[in-house]
Motif scaffolding. Structure first.
Motif, PDB file in Angstrom:
ATOM      1  N   PRO A 164       0.821  -1.220   0.000  1.00 28.22           N
ATOM      2  CA  PRO A 164       0.000   0.000   0.000  1.00 28.22           C
ATOM      3  C   PRO A 164       0.857   1.273   0.000  1.00 28.22           C
ATOM      4  CG  PRO A 164      -0.899  -1.586   1.539  1.00 28.22           C
ATOM      5  CD  PRO A 164       0.429  -2.140   1.080  1.00 28.22           C
ATOM      6  N   LEU A 172      -1.943   5.208  -6.643  1.00 27.27           N
ATOM      7  CA  LEU A 172      -3.167   5.576  -5.926  1.00 27.27           C
ATOM      8  C   LEU A 172      -2.910   6.641  -4.860  1.00 27.27           C
ATOM      9  CD1 LEU A 172      -4.875   2.093  -5.250  1.00 27.27           C
ATOM     10  CD2 LEU A 172      -5.240   3.650  -7.169  1.00 27.27           C
ATOM     11  N   GLN A 174      -4.828   8.563  -3.708  1.00 29.75           N
ATOM     12  CA  GLN A 174      -5.983   8.574  -2.808  1.00 29.75           C
ATOM     13  C   GLN A 174      -5.664   7.942  -1.462  1.00 29.75           C
ATOM     14  OE1 GLN A 174      -5.939   7.287  -5.968  1.00 29.75           O
ATOM     15  NE2 GLN A 174      -7.974   7.266  -6.886  1.00 29.75           N
ATOM     16  N   LEU A 175      -4.764   6.924  -1.502  1.00 25.63           N
ATOM     17  CA  LEU A 175      -4.426   6.210  -0.274  1.00 25.63           C
ATOM     18  C   LEU A 175      -3.750   7.121   0.755  1.00 25.63           C
ATOM     19  CD1 LEU A 175      -3.051   2.743  -1.432  1.00 25.63           C
ATOM     20  CD2 LEU A 175      -4.951   3.149   0.128  1.00 25.63           C
ATOM     21  N   ARG A 176      -3.183   8.229   0.293  1.00 23.91           N
ATOM     22  CA  ARG A 176      -2.492   9.120   1.222  1.00 23.91           C
ATOM     23  C   ARG A 176      -3.467  10.074   1.908  1.00 23.91           C
ATOM     24  NH1 ARG A 176       2.563   8.025   0.180  1.00 23.91           N
ATOM     25  NH2 ARG A 176       3.453   9.517   1.615  1.00 23.91           N
ATOM     26  N   GLU A 177      -4.625  10.327   1.277  1.00 23.72           N
ATOM     27  CA  GLU A 177      -5.605  11.224   1.894  1.00 23.72           C
ATOM     28  C   GLU A 177      -6.120  10.588   3.183  1.00 23.72           C
ATOM     29  OE1 GLU A 177      -8.601  11.763  -1.086  1.00 23.72           O
ATOM     30  OE2 GLU A 177      -7.061  12.354  -2.550  1.00 23.72           O
ATOM     31  N   HIS A 178      -6.101  11.354   4.240  1.00 20.63           N
ATOM     32  CA  HIS A 178      -6.512  10.840   5.552  1.00 20.63           C
ATOM     33  C   HIS A 178      -5.709   9.599   5.936  1.00 20.63           C
ATOM     34  CE1 HIS A 178      -9.863  13.478   4.730  1.00 20.63           C
ATOM     35  NE2 HIS A 178     -10.201  12.737   3.687  1.00 20.63           N
ATOM     36  N   GLY A 179      -4.546   9.428   5.325  1.00 22.02           N
ATOM     37  CA  GLY A 179      -3.744   8.247   5.636  1.00 22.02           C
ATOM     38  C   GLY A 179      -2.548   8.608   6.498  1.00 22.02           C
ATOM     39  N   PRO A 180      -1.857   7.593   7.005  1.00 19.97           N
ATOM     40  CA  PRO A 180      -0.653   7.850   7.798  1.00 19.97           C
ATOM     41  C   PRO A 180       0.506   8.276   6.898  1.00 19.97           C
ATOM     42  CG  PRO A 180      -0.938   5.491   7.451  1.00 19.97           C
ATOM     43  CD  PRO A 180      -2.113   6.168   6.802  1.00 19.97           C
ATOM     44  N   TYR A 185       3.246   4.692   9.065  1.00 25.40           N
ATOM     45  CA  TYR A 185       2.795   3.412   8.530  1.00 25.40           C
ATOM     46  C   TYR A 185       3.801   2.310   8.833  1.00 25.40           C
ATOM     47  CZ  TYR A 185       1.082  -0.195   5.451  1.00 25.40           C
ATOM     48  OH  TYR A 185       0.613  -1.390   4.979  1.00 25.40           O
TER      49      TYR A 185
END
Lengths: 209, 209
Positions: A164, A172, A174-180, A185
């Protein structure tokens, strides 16, 4: 220019050519020109397997994380948290390089049409790291640092967990939005993995075999 | 044929057309013919967003694992081992379907050329499952079943761990050689993950907040 330098120069030229034109559009002649070789035939001196070998080697030369495994035997006795962090950091550095996006586009573009092109790439990249990690984890079990378990599964699971992070950089966002962050991580991922594989108290206390 | 059946029929036809011809080669006319519609214009009744919407919806209709989440609220109180196994089994079933190979080829073939085509696909598939899993894991922390931790990271790590199983079915059969079976893999993966996130003994004994 000596042999190894020349070889590296050809690999850089090949990667440029392949990533601009794809496998089928690329030509030995085009690669020779980019590498300023006097004759395209010289390429076969360095890469007797021709275009297929050049493709696999050019991709391999971009897999910067492999440099962390140059001396695999020296890594076998590192404590698990140090080794796993080393692998995760090397992968994080790799997926953060701008050139990795071009590499991913090249591979994704070719994968559906020429699956056979990938066997050597897979063998030189991910499968090599997987086999090393299986060996490493098995050794940690023998040393009593991890509990006995199926290291084929845990090695795959660890590399899977890295994925990920790569996806978030390369394909992607998108995976970083609101992500660690990558650091958050990796810290959670390694802590969870190692806590999950720590010897159970009763096992650790046993004389064991 | 009623509305919802007709819609499903168009989605199946669209998936056939897209996976044979790619996004650009596919036409609304071709999809209408495959679906035995009397007029291509009828497609816009069901999918006012046209070809882009059809692409995202046709892909979504193939994501069989989404069916396991049809009633997400009912899943929130399942014990972690049951919920995670459910997710892993749904994913294992999905990646084992022959049609998933065609789906992967379609997505891989389009991804490098049309990254924007993917935002709705990603939103309807993986991001949706990721958001659910974050919510679920946060709730398990509140219930005291898992220790406090960064659920954004653990949710990504869990989905990442599933990925090698998918790759081994769809793109990298090499991963299965000398590898665990899906059952063995899922068992080790879930056990490691949950052992890694179990409340620490001192935390479990605390009154906590």
């Amino acid at each position: 220019m000596e042999g190894e330098d020349r070889r590296q120069q050809i690999l850089r030229a090949a990667f440029e050519e392949f990533s601009e034109k794809g496998f089928h559009g690329a030509t030995i002649k085009g690669i020779a020109e980019r590498a300023s070789l006097q004759s395209p035939a010289l390429i076969y001196w360095y890469f007797p397997g021709g275009k297929e070998e050049l493709f696999a080697s050019a991709v391999e030369s971009q897999l910067s994380f492999l440099q962390s495994f140059r001396d695999p035997e020296a890594l076998l006795d590192l404590p698990p948290d140090a080794l796993l962090r080393k692998v995760a950091d090397a992968y994080g550095e790799f997926v953060s390089r701008p050139v990795t996006i071009r590499l991913a586009r090249l591979l994704l573009g070719e994968a559906p049409r020429h699956p056979k092109l990938f066997d050597p790439v897979v063998a030189r990249g991910p499968m090599r790291v997987l086999r090393f990690l299986e060996t490493y984890l098995e050794r940690q079990v023998q040393l009593g640092r991890l509990r006995p378990h199926d290291v084929r599964a845990s090695a795959r699971a660890f590399l899977g967990m890295l994925f990920p992070m790569g996806l978030s950089h390369v394909l992607l966002p998108q995976l970083r939005e609101h992500g660690p962050t990558d650091e958050e991580y990796v810290a959670t991922m390694i802590e969870t993995f190692l806590d999950g594989l720590r010897p159970h108290p009763q096992e650790a206390g046993d004389d064991g075999d």
